[in-house]
Design a protein around this motif. Sequence first.
Motif, short mmCIF file in Angstrom:
data_model
loop_
_atom_site.label_atom_id
_atom_site.label_comp_id
_atom_site.label_asym_id
_atom_site.label_seq_id
_atom_site.Cartn_x
_atom_site.Cartn_y
_atom_site.Cartn_z
N ARG A 147 -5.21 -5.63 4.49
CA ARG A 147 -3.74 -5.55 4.52
C ARG A 147 -3.33 -4.09 4.46
N TRP A 148 -2.13 -3.79 4.91
CA TRP A 148 -1.69 -2.40 4.96
C TRP A 148 -1.60 -1.79 3.57
N GLN A 149 -1.27 -2.62 2.57
CA GLN A 149 -1.16 -2.10 1.20
C GLN A 149 -2.51 -1.58 0.71
N GLY A 150 -3.57 -2.29 1.05
CA GLY A 150 -4.91 -1.85 0.68
C GLY A 150 -5.29 -0.54 1.35
N TRP A 151 -4.91 -0.40 2.62
CA TRP A 151 -5.18 0.86 3.32
C TRP A 151 -4.43 2.01 2.68
N VAL A 152 -3.20 1.78 2.25
CA VAL A 152 -2.43 2.84 1.58
C VAL A 152 -3.14 3.25 0.29
N VAL A 153 -3.59 2.28 -0.47
CA VAL A 153 -4.30 2.58 -1.72
C VAL A 153 -5.55 3.41 -1.43
N LEU A 154 -6.31 3.04 -0.42
CA LEU A 154 -7.55 3.75 -0.09
C LEU A 154 -7.25 5.16 0.41
N ILE A 155 -6.22 5.32 1.24
CA ILE A 155 -5.84 6.65 1.73
C ILE A 155 -5.37 7.55 0.59
N VAL A 156 -4.58 7.00 -0.32
CA VAL A 156 -4.12 7.78 -1.48
C VAL A 156 -5.32 8.19 -2.34
N TYR A 157 -6.27 7.30 -2.52
CA TYR A 157 -7.49 7.61 -3.30
C TYR A 157 -8.20 8.83 -2.71
N PHE A 158 -8.46 8.78 -1.39
CA PHE A 158 -9.16 9.90 -0.76
C PHE A 158 -8.31 11.16 -0.71
N ALA A 159 -7.00 11.02 -0.56
CA ALA A 159 -6.12 12.18 -0.58
C ALA A 159 -6.15 12.85 -1.95
N LEU A 160 -6.13 12.06 -3.01
CA LEU A 160 -6.20 12.63 -4.36
C LEU A 160 -7.51 13.37 -4.58
N ILE A 161 -8.60 12.83 -4.07
CA ILE A 161 -9.88 13.53 -4.20
C ILE A 161 -9.83 14.85 -3.41
#
Length: 82
Positions: A23-37
């Motif tokens: 789902r798009w919400q999961g992709w947002v969470v994953l992108i934010v995770y990698f962006a924070l790293i």
Amino acid sequence: MPSAPEYWFPAKRYGWGWGLPTRWQGWVVLIVYFALIGITIRVAPPNYHLSTFILLVVLYSLVLIAVCWLKGEPPRWRWGKD
């Protein structure tokens, strides 16, 4: 008649845990995770601030696991044929 829950993260086919988001919400969470790293690498590079870097990445990872736990399929060991 209640509808089936729409999980953000499906269970892996083999093993324990979650796969890539569906789902798009999961992709947002994953992108934010990698962006924070990525931001952490710029702000607290591991070669200068190793303990801070490790602490922040562990914190981000715990939050990601919590989101997967809450919004993903219930985790259990899978052998491929479910």
